[in-house]
Design an enzyme around this catalytic site. Sequence first.
Site, mmCIF file in Angstrom:
data_model
loop_
_atom_site.group_PDB
_atom_site.id
_atom_site.type_symbol
_atom_site.label_atom_id
_atom_site.label_comp_id
_atom_site.label_asym_id
_atom_site.label_seq_id
_atom_site.Cartn_x
_atom_site.Cartn_y
_atom_site.Cartn_z
ATOM 1 N N ARG A 1 0.913 -1.147 0.000
ATOM 2 C CA ARG A 1 0.000 0.000 0.000
ATOM 3 C C ARG A 1 0.939 1.179 0.000
ATOM 4 N NH1 ARG A 1 -2.450 4.237 -0.314
ATOM 5 N NH2 ARG A 1 -4.379 4.790 0.776
ATOM 6 N N HIS B 1 1.948 6.974 2.019
ATOM 7 C CA HIS B 1 0.866 7.963 2.005
ATOM 8 C C HIS B 1 0.604 8.481 3.410
ATOM 9 C CE1 HIS B 1 -1.256 4.378 3.399
ATOM 10 N NE2 HIS B 1 -2.213 5.161 3.849
ATOM 11 N N HIS C 1 -2.956 10.645 5.639
ATOM 12 C CA HIS C 1 -4.358 11.063 5.480
ATOM 13 C C HIS C 1 -4.835 11.857 6.682
ATOM 14 C CE1 HIS C 1 -4.532 7.180 7.512
ATOM 15 N NE2 HIS C 1 -4.119 6.574 6.405
ATOM 16 N N GLU D 1 -5.338 6.085 11.892
ATOM 17 C CA GLU D 1 -5.569 4.719 11.391
ATOM 18 C C GLU D 1 -5.208 3.707 12.464
ATOM 19 O OE1 GLU D 1 -3.822 3.942 7.522
ATOM 20 O OE2 GLU D 1 -3.033 2.024 8.187
ATOM 21 N N HIS E 1 3.138 6.850 6.192
ATOM 22 C CA HIS E 1 3.351 5.435 6.505
ATOM 23 C C HIS E 1 3.269 4.558 5.262
ATOM 24 C CE1 HIS E 1 -0.939 6.448 7.135
ATOM 25 N NE2 HIS E 1 -1.201 5.275 6.597
ATOM 26 N N GLU F 1 -10.681 5.774 1.318
ATOM 27 C CA GLU F 1 -9.412 5.298 0.773
ATOM 28 C C GLU F 1 -9.016 6.063 -0.481
ATOM 29 O OE1 GLU F 1 -7.337 3.493 2.861
ATOM 30 O OE2 GLU F 1 -6.930 2.302 1.089
ATOM 31 N N HIS G 1 -26.627 -1.337 24.538
ATOM 32 C CA HIS G 1 -26.597 -2.465 23.611
ATOM 33 C C HIS G 1 -26.159 -3.741 24.309
ATOM 34 C CE1 HIS G 1 -22.700 -0.397 23.486
ATOM 35 N NE2 HIS G 1 -22.101 -1.520 23.136
#
Length: 418
Positions: A126, A129, A131, A135, A174, A197, A357
């Site tokens: 991958r 990059h 973002h 993550e 990363h 993505e 829940h």
Amino acid sequence: MSNPYPNKASTVPLSRRNFFAAGSAGLATAALWASAAAQEPGTAHVRPATSSDPGQANASLENENPNSNTPPSTDRGDLGPTWYSFNLAHKRVENGGWTRQVTERELPLSTEIAGVNMRLNAGAFRELHWHTAAEWAYVLYGSARISVLNPDGTVFIDDVPRGGLWYFPAGYPHSIQGLGPDGCEFLLVFDKGDFSEENTFLLSEWIAHTPPEVLKKNLRLDSTALARMPSRELFIFPAAAPGSLADDRIAAGGDSAHSTTSFSFQMLEMEPTVSGAGGTVRIGDSRPFPAPRTLAGGLVTVRPGGLRELHWHPNGAEWQFYLAGTGRMSVFATPGRARTMDFNANDVGFVPAMAGHFIENTGDTDLIFLEIMRAHRFVDFSLNNWLRHLPTEMVAAHLNLEPSMIRSIPSEKLLVIS
Ligand code: MN
Ligand code: MN
């Protein structure tokens, strides 16, 4: 999986497990109970079983989603779906691997968290990059070599096997590479629901969209070198498998350049944080793994017949990924709404912040799932724990119970109940 509601004309909401245990006598009893309950003061929200559905059916989906198609009589109102499956998400297939995502576009309640399921063949990358979202990752299969740069110029490089986590803060650049013998598959969880993505800052694209004369000056490269570089995104691409981890660390600057912060953690290897007859919970939050500040994960195993107890989280929404088994979850929201849906491996579940829940194992094998919180700490309130840490008279006044009945409620937070 056999149909839990073989006679659709007499559908009575029961869990799959209870159905087999109850048999036809149980059905009749449940029907009587439902009609009696409908007339009891204070139980007007419990509707009688009138969900006859004689027309067309998608039998596969009905069998997989009994609680959605024949909701328990306690469900009320419409929360929207709390379920989506990676099996229904668009799969972007590349030479070297593939990726698919479940974001708030697929699961609209999930405005705080999004997820990606990715496969990288051995050697495949991958692309380098970064973002806008942080993550958090869990390795589902094989192993991956990861790298992440700190602002101080130190770099963290590690190999993460199945059951391991990594965490990359927002904006930190990363890479992820599949290792031998068969690459890896992993889950990525992001702390923004609208993450995509398709919207990441790629090394190749920055190079492709910078004037060559600036690249020459900045990288101190000549035209021959510039001409070799990619003119379009790489994203996921095949490459030779890397050498040893030790060699890669030396090549990246050795000990003096190695990050003092660890961005990986072996969650599956840790002793369960909570263990009981009902199952286990491993809490891989910022206590054992300090790097994550915005996401905290737990690995939950619920034995057959077990229940992840009635609870809620005061500090953030919960995004779930199911790894094995079958279960159902009811989410309780305001005003007086509840929705029950079924979950299988590869499905995603979502619980809005604060919503009550439970998750019940409805199958005959272990139900295994990840609970990922939009928070750095895993914090929950247990209904049982609350009820048993109040004056008995206070609980009696609310629930119309005798004190002896209240004392039979488990007093401690068990997380998973058998
Ligand atoms: Mn990333
Ligand atoms: Mn929870």
